[in-house]
Design a protein around this motif. Structure first.
Motif, PDB file in Angstrom:
ATOM      1  N   LEU A 147       0.816  -1.215   0.000  1.00  0.00           N
ATOM      2  CA  LEU A 147       0.000   0.000   0.000  1.00  0.00           C
ATOM      3  C   LEU A 147       0.853   1.270   0.000  1.00  0.00           C
ATOM      4  CD1 LEU A 147      -2.850  -1.105   2.446  1.00  0.00           C
ATOM      5  CD2 LEU A 147      -2.847  -1.130  -0.065  1.00  0.00           C
ATOM      6  N   PRO A 148       1.900   1.387   0.856  1.00  0.00           N
ATOM      7  CA  PRO A 148       2.759   2.568   0.750  1.00  0.00           C
ATOM      8  C   PRO A 148       3.481   2.656  -0.589  1.00  0.00           C
ATOM      9  CG  PRO A 148       3.118   1.414   2.830  1.00  0.00           C
ATOM     10  CD  PRO A 148       2.290   0.517   1.981  1.00  0.00           C
ATOM     11  N   LEU A 151       1.117   4.301  -3.016  1.00  0.00           N
ATOM     12  CA  LEU A 151       1.047   5.746  -2.758  1.00  0.00           C
ATOM     13  C   LEU A 151       2.317   6.451  -3.222  1.00  0.00           C
ATOM     14  CD1 LEU A 151      -0.604   5.743   0.803  1.00  0.00           C
ATOM     15  CD2 LEU A 151      -1.687   6.260  -1.407  1.00  0.00           C
ATOM     16  N   PHE A 154       2.041   6.968  -6.961  1.00  0.00           N
ATOM     17  CA  PHE A 154       1.118   8.051  -7.292  1.00  0.00           C
ATOM     18  C   PHE A 154       1.725   9.416  -6.946  1.00  0.00           C
ATOM     19  CE2 PHE A 154      -2.295   4.691  -6.576  1.00  0.00           C
ATOM     20  CZ  PHE A 154      -2.402   4.419  -7.937  1.00  0.00           C
ATOM     21  N   ALA A 155       2.479   9.479  -5.831  1.00  0.00           N
ATOM     22  CA  ALA A 155       3.124  10.742  -5.468  1.00  0.00           C
ATOM     23  C   ALA A 155       4.148  11.145  -6.520  1.00  0.00           C
ATOM     24  CB  ALA A 155       3.788  10.607  -4.097  1.00  0.00           C
ATOM     25  N   LEU A 171       7.364   7.228   1.708  1.00  0.00           N
ATOM     26  CA  LEU A 171       6.441   6.131   1.420  1.00  0.00           C
ATOM     27  C   LEU A 171       7.187   4.906   0.901  1.00  0.00           C
ATOM     28  CD1 LEU A 171       3.580   8.203  -0.253  1.00  0.00           C
ATOM     29  CD2 LEU A 171       3.448   6.995   1.929  1.00  0.00           C
ATOM     30  N   SER A 175       7.524   0.994   2.623  1.00  0.00           N
ATOM     31  CA  SER A 175       7.356  -0.267   1.905  1.00  0.00           C
ATOM     32  C   SER A 175       8.622  -1.106   1.966  1.00  0.00           C
ATOM     33  CB  SER A 175       6.973   0.014   0.446  1.00  0.00           C
ATOM     34  OG  SER A 175       6.767  -1.182  -0.264  1.00  0.00           O
ATOM     35  N   GLY A 236       1.626   2.172  -9.700  1.00  0.00           N
ATOM     36  CA  GLY A 236       0.807   2.287  -8.500  1.00  0.00           C
ATOM     37  C   GLY A 236      -0.446   1.427  -8.579  1.00  0.00           C
ATOM     38  N   LEU A 240      -1.522  -1.736  -6.096  1.00  0.00           N
ATOM     39  CA  LEU A 240      -2.810  -1.902  -5.432  1.00  0.00           C
ATOM     40  C   LEU A 240      -3.438  -3.254  -5.771  1.00  0.00           C
ATOM     41  CD1 LEU A 240      -4.463   1.624  -5.834  1.00  0.00           C
ATOM     42  CD2 LEU A 240      -3.517   0.605  -3.751  1.00  0.00           C
TER      43      LEU A 240
END
Length: 268
Positions: A147-148, A151, A154-155, A171, A175, A236, A240
């Motif tokens: 999950l991190p 993110l 996406f960041a 992030l 991970s 990303g 997920l």
């Protein structure tokens, strides 16, 4: 290791500014030969003997899988789809870091300073993951570490301000910290320890392959005109989807281990 990850990229950028990037590699080689190699030889020159032995403790009986049995297990390949993601994503982004900083207009020195954040979060969450694994289990924590990573992708894809460097690095470090501890504890929980070296050799080989494929695939897509931000966003999305798969695998393994019906490899 993580202290080096925090300091050395920034130091390399500073040295490269003084002697150029080729000269920096000569400096690295000289440091390894003159300082690091003699130091390592001195440390291992005298064999260390433990003063006491740990008392064995009772453990849950686990089926000791062989490497051949593991390679016939579909669950192994499902787990690999998740555990290979950090190696693929991290290597890809760091390999193309100059391209990313040019796209965003970020100073390369600022990006290099972000490795300190990456190392700090990796160390902190590696320790936290160890405590959580002892309290619960590696199998139960399996869905969390991606999950991190999602993110972080996406960041890197959508945030353009310079602070995004530190958000992404933090992030990614979370991970990395979870995955580094989790992967060491997960395989013995699932497949036992008798053939752990052989099993881990397969995992490491595939991780190296994933690390090698990432920069090549993204580099080809960049040359083909595919937007790099879109590629990061797709990484990303993959993370997920892999996290959802890890959740299903975790539920299956948890139920099987609790009932004593897993591991139980199919034999020919």
């Amino acid at each position: 290791f993580h202290v080096g990850s925090a300091l050395l990229p920034f130091l390399f950028v500073l040295v490269a500014g003084l002697v150029g990037w080729r000269g920096s590699w000569f400096v690295c080689a000289a440091f390894i030969l003159v300082v690091a190699l003699p130091l390592v030889c001195a440390l291992v020159w005298k064999e260390r003997n433990p003063q006491s032995e740990a008392q064995p403790r009772a453990q849950r009986a686990v089926k000791q899988w062989t490497r051949a049995e593991v390679l016939r297990d579909p669950t192994f390949y499902a787990i690999c789809l998740g555990v290979l993601a950090p190696a693929f994503v991290g290597t890809t982004i760091f390999f193309h870091q100059v391209y990313l900083t040019e796209l965003r207009g970020w100073p390369l020195q600022l990006f290099a300073s972000g490795f300190a954040v990456l190392s700090a979060t990796t160390m902190g969450f590696a320790l936290l993951a160890g405590w959580l694994i002892d309290r619960f289990s590696a199998v139960q924590l399996l869905p969390l570490f991606l999950l991190p990573l999602a993110l972080a992708c996406f960041a890197a894809a959508y945030l353009t301000a310079p602070f995004a460097i530190f958000v992404f690095m933090a992030l990614l470090g979370i991970s990395y910290g979870f995955s580094s501890t989790l992967e060491g504890a997960m395989w013995p929980e699932i497949y036992g320890t008798a053939h752990l070296g052989a099993i881990r050799s397969v995992v490491v080989a595939v991780m190296v392959l994933a690390s090698a494929m990432g920069p090549g695939i993204t580099g080809y897509l960049i040359d083909a005109g595919v937007d790099y931000a879109l590629q990061l966003a797709l990484m990303g999305v993959y993370s997920l989807a892999a996290a959802l798969l890890m959740w299903r695998v975790s539920r299956k393994l948890t139920r099987g281990l609790a009932a004593g019906i897993f591991p139980a490899p199919d034999r020919p």
